[in-house]
Write an enzyme that holds these catalytic residues in place. Structure first.
Site, PDB file in Angstrom:
ATOM      1  N   SER A  32       0.873  -1.233  -0.109  1.00 24.27           N
ATOM      2  CA  SER A  32       0.062   0.177  -0.235  1.00 24.27           C
ATOM      3  C   SER A  32       0.709   1.680   0.203  1.00 24.27           C
ATOM      4  CB  SER A  32      -0.929  -0.111   1.575  1.00 24.27           C
ATOM      5  OG  SER A  32      -0.234  -0.401   1.920  1.00 24.27           O
ATOM      6  N   GLY A  69      -1.616  -4.369   1.287  1.00 26.17           N
ATOM      7  CA  GLY A  69      -1.547  -5.772   2.291  1.00 26.17           C
ATOM      8  C   GLY A  69      -1.036  -6.417   1.351  1.00 26.17           C
ATOM      9  N   ASN A  98       4.133  -5.523   5.572  1.00 27.96           N
ATOM     10  CA  ASN A  98       2.526  -6.360   5.960  1.00 27.96           C
ATOM     11  C   ASN A  98       3.350  -8.004   6.788  1.00 27.96           C
ATOM     12  OD1 ASN A  98       0.231  -4.599   5.472  1.00 27.96           O
ATOM     13  ND2 ASN A  98       1.499  -4.820   3.493  1.00 27.96           N
ATOM     14  N   ASP A 179      -6.036   7.388   9.722  1.00 30.89           N
ATOM     15  CA  ASP A 179      -5.622   6.368  10.061  1.00 30.89           C
ATOM     16  C   ASP A 179      -4.565   6.405  10.833  1.00 30.89           C
ATOM     17  OD1 ASP A 179      -3.888   5.728   7.887  1.00 30.89           O
ATOM     18  OD2 ASP A 179      -4.684   4.358   6.645  1.00 30.89           O
ATOM     19  N   HIS A 182      -0.884   4.720   6.533  1.00 30.82           N
ATOM     20  CA  HIS A 182      -0.598   5.718   5.257  1.00 30.82           C
ATOM     21  C   HIS A 182      -0.395   7.568   5.061  1.00 30.82           C
ATOM     22  CE1 HIS A 182      -3.113   1.974   5.363  1.00 30.82           C
ATOM     23  NE2 HIS A 182      -1.870   1.682   4.421  1.00 30.82           N
TER      24      HIS A 182
END
Length: 207
Positions: A32, A69, A98, A179, A182
């Protein structure tokens, strides 16, 4: 017959001379952080890289095959097809974050990354490895082992390593989306600036 033969030779040579030279490709292969999660694709650092290349006279075409992801195992499964399809000159391998966020075994992640580096080289591409880091709450032992694996792998395989490219923005929450994970659109140019010093020496001279 001799005149026909000479004509065919000359025509074939002219056609070859006029054949377009395919621009070298840069394959961005990440998660991402490279897939422009939460923002427009045109705002992401990979799209900004294409703009920088054009502005500075480089012929390279950037292909973004990043998926939000993605883990190192998922990347390893996808990479052979991506290499076959795009035939890149350079592969920007930005994976592993991840794996760390899921506390997956570091040894397995390193093995996946090492295999991807080798696959890239076997396909005629020059790979670039991105160092990743994870939050401190995963514990010092796991965190240190995780981060160290990128440096060690780069040294062992003689692969250029981009130092953790979120470092220039990490201390300012304003650089991130809601969030808190990011990077925002405004922070994307800083990510490109963090990547550029490692990538530029691999590009050759601009045209």
């Amino acid at each position: 017959m001799r005149c026909v033969f000479l004509f065919l030779c000359l025509w074939g040579g002219a056609a070859a001379a006029q054949a377009p030279v395919q621009a070298p490709k840069i394959l961005a292969f990440g998660d991402s952080l490279s897939a422009a999660y939460g923002i427009q694709a045109s705002q992401g650092w990979v799209a900004l890289l294409q703009q920088r290349l054009r502005q500075e006279g480089y012929p390279h075409v950037v292909v973004n095959a990043s998926i939000s992801g993605e883990t190192s195992a998922g990347g390893l499964a996808r990479l052979p097809a991506a290499l076959g399809q795009h035939r890149p000159a350079i592969v920007l391998l930005e994976l592993g974050a991840n794996d760390g966020l899921r506390a997956l075994p570091v040894k397995a992640m390193r093995g996946n990354l090492e295999r991807m580096l080798q696959l890239s080289r076997d396909a005629g591409a020059r790979p670039v490895l991105f160092e990743m880091r994870i939050p401190a709450n995963y514990g010092p032992a796991y965190g240190e082992s995780f981060t160290r694996s990128f440096t060690e792998l780069g040294q062992a395989t003689k692969t250029p390593v981009v130092p953790f490219f979120l470092m220039p923005i990490a201390l300012d929450p304003a650089n991130f989306q809601d969030d808190g994970i990011h990077p925002s659109a405004a922070a994307q140019p800083k990510l490109l600036e963090a990547v550029w010093p490692t990538l530029k020496p691999l590009l050759g001279r601009p045209r």
